[in-house]
Enzyme design. Structure first.
Site, PDB file in Angstrom:
ATOM      1  CG  ASP A 291     -12.683  -5.979   5.851  1.00  0.00           C
ATOM      2  OD1 ASP A 291     -12.415  -5.454   6.949  1.00  0.00           O
ATOM      3  OD2 ASP A 291     -12.990  -5.314   4.841  1.00  0.00           O
TER       4      ASP A 291
ATOM      5  CG  ASP B 178      -3.099 -19.729  -0.728  1.00  0.00           C
ATOM      6  OD1 ASP B 178      -2.285 -19.606   0.210  1.00  0.00           O
ATOM      7  OD2 ASP B 178      -2.854 -20.416  -1.741  1.00  0.00           O
TER       8      ASP B 178
ATOM      9  CE1 TYR C 174      -3.228  -2.801   0.001  1.00  0.00           C
ATOM     10  CE2 TYR C 174      -4.044  -2.016   2.099  1.00  0.00           C
ATOM     11  CZ  TYR C 174      -4.140  -2.869   1.024  1.00  0.00           C
ATOM     12  OH  TYR C 174      -5.159  -3.791   0.986  1.00  0.00           O
TER      13      TYR C 174
ATOM     14  CE  LYS D 238       0.359 -17.395  -2.784  1.00  0.00           C
ATOM     15  NZ  LYS D 238      -0.518 -18.575  -2.672  1.00  0.00           N
TER      16      LYS D 238
ATOM     17  CG  ASP E 265      -7.365  -3.989   3.697  1.00  0.00           C
ATOM     18  OD1 ASP E 265      -8.390  -3.927   4.384  1.00  0.00           O
ATOM     19  OD2 ASP E 265      -7.184  -3.285   2.685  1.00  0.00           O
TER      20      ASP E 265
END
Ligand code: NAD
Length: 356
Positions: free
Chosen positions: A251, A223, A140, A191, A247
């Site tokens: 959620d 994942d 980001y 990852k 992020d």
């Protein structure tokens, strides 16, 4: 004297913050905390009032306060403005200017709300996980970034995913220390089968484990973590991950609990100062209707009292008051289930104050 800066923000922001401030006044009186309040603009409110989504005055006041309470920013009213003036940019600016790198997002399933989850109650009842998300680095913020035109004339969008060793260590420390005061299990999410930045992430977090011998450390690809979160969420205690994965996973964890309107968050800098805000956005679809759930903001206030204002008794009292209000069967529309009583934003805030 403890200085708290209030940033109501946009859309439902001012509605939910008003309720949290009522609760803050109540605990201030009850526990003799000596809180001094100040207000400033952030997001669309900052842009409209002072020409910037993160006005200089807001940053100055933020630097002088012990803690910040934010509602939420953003909304379609500002869809047309240039990217650097967008409300969400104000949020990114204040987080990075104050170096609020450690984002704590608990996902707690109140037993009273077990039926509000989209998962079967037995999978989520008693759920209590903490996601520790790195907040001011990763893709980001990584440079270079942009949209460029290639030699063949087509455009290409690009971003940079990078984490330095020190950035990984400081978020790792927050996560290990959080695990130490909880159930001493930490799962680091990366990852590393694809992204070199997260190969280093895994190496550093593994290296830190020797400083916390009591913490059981595991690693998981993002994942798989997404899958496990909806398959068997109670296997987790603390998860630590980078900005983008955090992020998304936070959620997902939010929805396990039935409503994003219930979830608080803390964003801390290295000396424990912090900004506290609900996990949800500014909900423009319900703004001005008096139906928004103020509990995530009220619970963010509890986190503020615990982490930045050294007032754990006041924090516990707020959390108990929220639970008591749920026991009374009071629900805002987002968490309404059969047999409970629907209340609006203000009634819910009043009920928490009364329970205190
Ligand atoms: P959102 O979280 O605002 O809303 C998603 C859904 O959840 C909506 O249906 C909304 O009505 C509901 N909801 C959210 N908070 C609620 C509450 N307290 N009580 C009841 N229902 C609630 O997400 P979005 O719609 O994707 O984004 C809206 C705006 O908020 C956008 O401008 C976005 O950029 C911004 N945003 C801001 C933050 C922040 O300030 N930290 C975070 C996320 C999104």
């Amino acid at each position: 004297m403890k200085k708290v800066l209030i940033l109501p923000g946009d859309n439902i922001g001012p509605e939910i913050v008003t309720e949290a401030v009522k609760v803050l006044h109540r605990v201030d009186n009850k526990f003799n905390l000596g809180i001094e309040l100040d207000y400033a603009h952030l997001g669309g409110a900052g842009l409209d009032a002072q020409g910037s989504p993160c006005p200089q005055e807001t940053l100055d006041k933020a630097r002088q306060s012990d803690a910040i309470l934010l509602g939420a920013v953003g909304g379609p009213q500002w869809d047309h403005v240039e990217r650097h003036l967008r409300p969400e940019q104000g949020l990114l600016t204040i987080r990075s200017e104050l170096d609020l790198f450690g984002n704590l997002r608990p996902a707690i399933m109140y037993p009273q709300l077990a039926h509000a989850s989209s998962l079967k109650p037995e999978f989520v009842s008693g759920l209590d996980i903490l996601i520790v998300r790195e907040l001011v680095g990763g893709i980001y913020f990584g440079e270079p970034r942009g949209i460029r035109t290639l030699e063949d004339g087509q455009r290409e969008g690009y971003n940079t995913y990078k984490y330095s060793e020190s950035e990984i260590r400081r978020i790792g420390k927050v996560a290990f220390e959080a695990a130490m005061v909880r159930n001493k299990r930490l799962c680091s999410v990366d990852k590393s089968n694809v992204l070199e930045a997260t190969v280093l992430w895994r190496e550093i977090i593994s290296d830190m484990a020797s400083d916390y011998p009591e913490v059981e450390l595991s690693h998981m690809y993002v994942d798989n973590a997404a899958m496990q979160l909806v398959k068997q969420p109670k296997q987790f205690d603390v998860l630590v991950t980078g900005n983008m994965f955090g992020d998304i996973l936070s959620d997902t964890a939010a929805m396990l609990t039935g409503s994003i309107g219930m979830l608080p968050s803390a964003s801390l800098e290295k000396n424990g100062r912090g900004m506290y805000e609900p996990c949800h956005g500014s909900a423009p679809d319900i703004a001005g209707q008096g139906v928004a759930n103020p509990l995530a903001t009220i619970l963010s206030l509890a986190m503020m009292l615990r982490y930045s204002l050294s007032a754990p008794d006041a924090a516990n009292a707020i959390e108990q008051a929220v639970s008591a209000v749920l026991d009374q069967g009071l629900r805002t529309a987002d968490i309404l289930t059969q047999g409970t009583k629907q209340v609006g934003t203000v009634e819910m805030g009043d009920a928490v104050v009364a329970a205190l």
